[in-house]
Design an enzyme around this catalytic site. Structure first.
Site, PDB file in Angstrom:
ATOM      1  N   SER A 132      -0.520 -26.248 -35.541  1.00  0.00           N
ATOM      2  CA  SER A 132      -0.462 -25.048 -34.709  1.00  0.00           C
ATOM      3  C   SER A 132      -0.380 -25.531 -33.276  1.00  0.00           C
ATOM      4  CB  SER A 132      -1.736 -24.213 -34.916  1.00  0.00           C
ATOM      5  OG  SER A 132      -1.903 -23.271 -33.876  1.00  0.00           O
ATOM      6  N   TYR A 145     -11.805 -23.805 -35.708  1.00  0.00           N
ATOM      7  CA  TYR A 145     -10.383 -23.791 -36.059  1.00  0.00           C
ATOM      8  C   TYR A 145      -9.615 -24.846 -35.270  1.00  0.00           C
ATOM      9  CZ  TYR A 145      -5.506 -22.328 -36.177  1.00  0.00           C
ATOM     10  OH  TYR A 145      -4.140 -22.323 -36.290  1.00  0.00           O
TER      11      TYR A 145
END
Length: 277
Positions: A132, A145
């Site tokens: 990401s 995360y």
């Protein structure tokens, strides 16, 4: 010769779109996810459906063994499965932090361990790790995360050098804002863990930002990422990283050239603008 690909997290979003794009590129695709019932349309389209739970080592072993037994080879492993656990570091239980790492890092690593012998034996293969832009930048209330995505970035760099002598390519794909179920899951966890704590005001503002981002014109459909993954899988000499979709290149450019505090300020302004506060 039929090329074989394994795509994790294939029950929806980027994983499902990638499975379809690889099938269209004449790959025999093994689509894997916990929710097998949600992959019925992929099965009807020609995908081989596998049950896979990245928190269960037995499940991982069975999935890879099935491919090894049926095909004897694996040309592409697309590590897409994962989720975003949000909430302040103070509020999120360590058990949840461990689960976040179990799914996003340790499950991914175990799958690679088990797939590498096939790739080494054939002296070829592509390992595509979906991280990401969150593996290069930061935001409040996303510590667990982002920690996992930073970890996969580093893991991928080391792995790339280790397996290059065997003709195996390791690629990192860094999506930006993509229209999937990810945002809803992140919002739910964020409010569950921090919605009624000292971080509540931040949590509700950040949840509103995540909700607004789902309808933003900046958000890309998962097919954008699927096309990038397919291009990387088919390349004889792929790039080591692909930033794709949803403002990814812009955000990573800013992160590269701004100081930490300047980037903090940019993120706060984006949050307030999208949250309407």
């Amino acid at each position: 010769m039929t090329h074989v690909a394994l795509v994790t997290g294939a029950s929806s979003g980027i994983g499902e779109a990638t499975a379809r794009h690889l099938m269209a590129a004449d790959y025999k695709v093994y689509a894997a996810a916990r929710r097998v019932d949600r992959m019925e349309s992929l099965a009807q389209a020609g995908a081989q459906v596998l049950s896979l739970d990245l928190t269960d080592d037995g499940s991982i072993q069975r999935a890879v063994a099935a491919i090894a037994q049926r095909e004897g080879r694996l040309d592409a492993l697309v590590n897409n499965a994962g989720y975003g656990s949000y909430g302040s570091l103070e509020d999120v239980p360590l058990d949840e932090g461990r689960r976040q790492f179990e799914v996003n890092v340790f499950g991914l690593a175990r799958l690679i361990q088990l797939c590498l012998p096939m790739m080494r034996a054939q002296r070829s293969g592509h390992i595509i790790n979906i991280t990401s832009i969150g593996g290069k930048m930061h935001e409040p209330l996303g510590s667990w995360y982002h920690a996992t995505k930073f970890a996969v970035e580093g893991l991928s760099d080391c792995l790339r050098m280790e397996v290059a002598p065997f003709g195996i390519h390791v690629v990192v794909v860094e999506p930006g804002a993509i229209r999937t179920e990810w945002s809803g899951i992140a919002q739910e966890g964020l409010l569950r863990y921090s919605g009624d704590t000292a971080y509540g005001e931040q949590a509700h503002r950040h949840a509103r930002m995540l909700a607004q981002s789902e309808t933003s014109s900046m958000v890309s459909p998962p097919e954008v990422v699927a096309r990038t993954i397919t291009r990387a899988v088919k390349a004889s000499r792929p790039r080591t990283r692909y930033a794709t979709g949803g403002g990814a290149k812009t955000i990573l450019f800013l992160r590269r050239w701004l100081s930490d505090r300047a980037f903090d300020g940019i993120m706060r302004r984006i949050e307030k603008s999208l949250a309407g506060s």
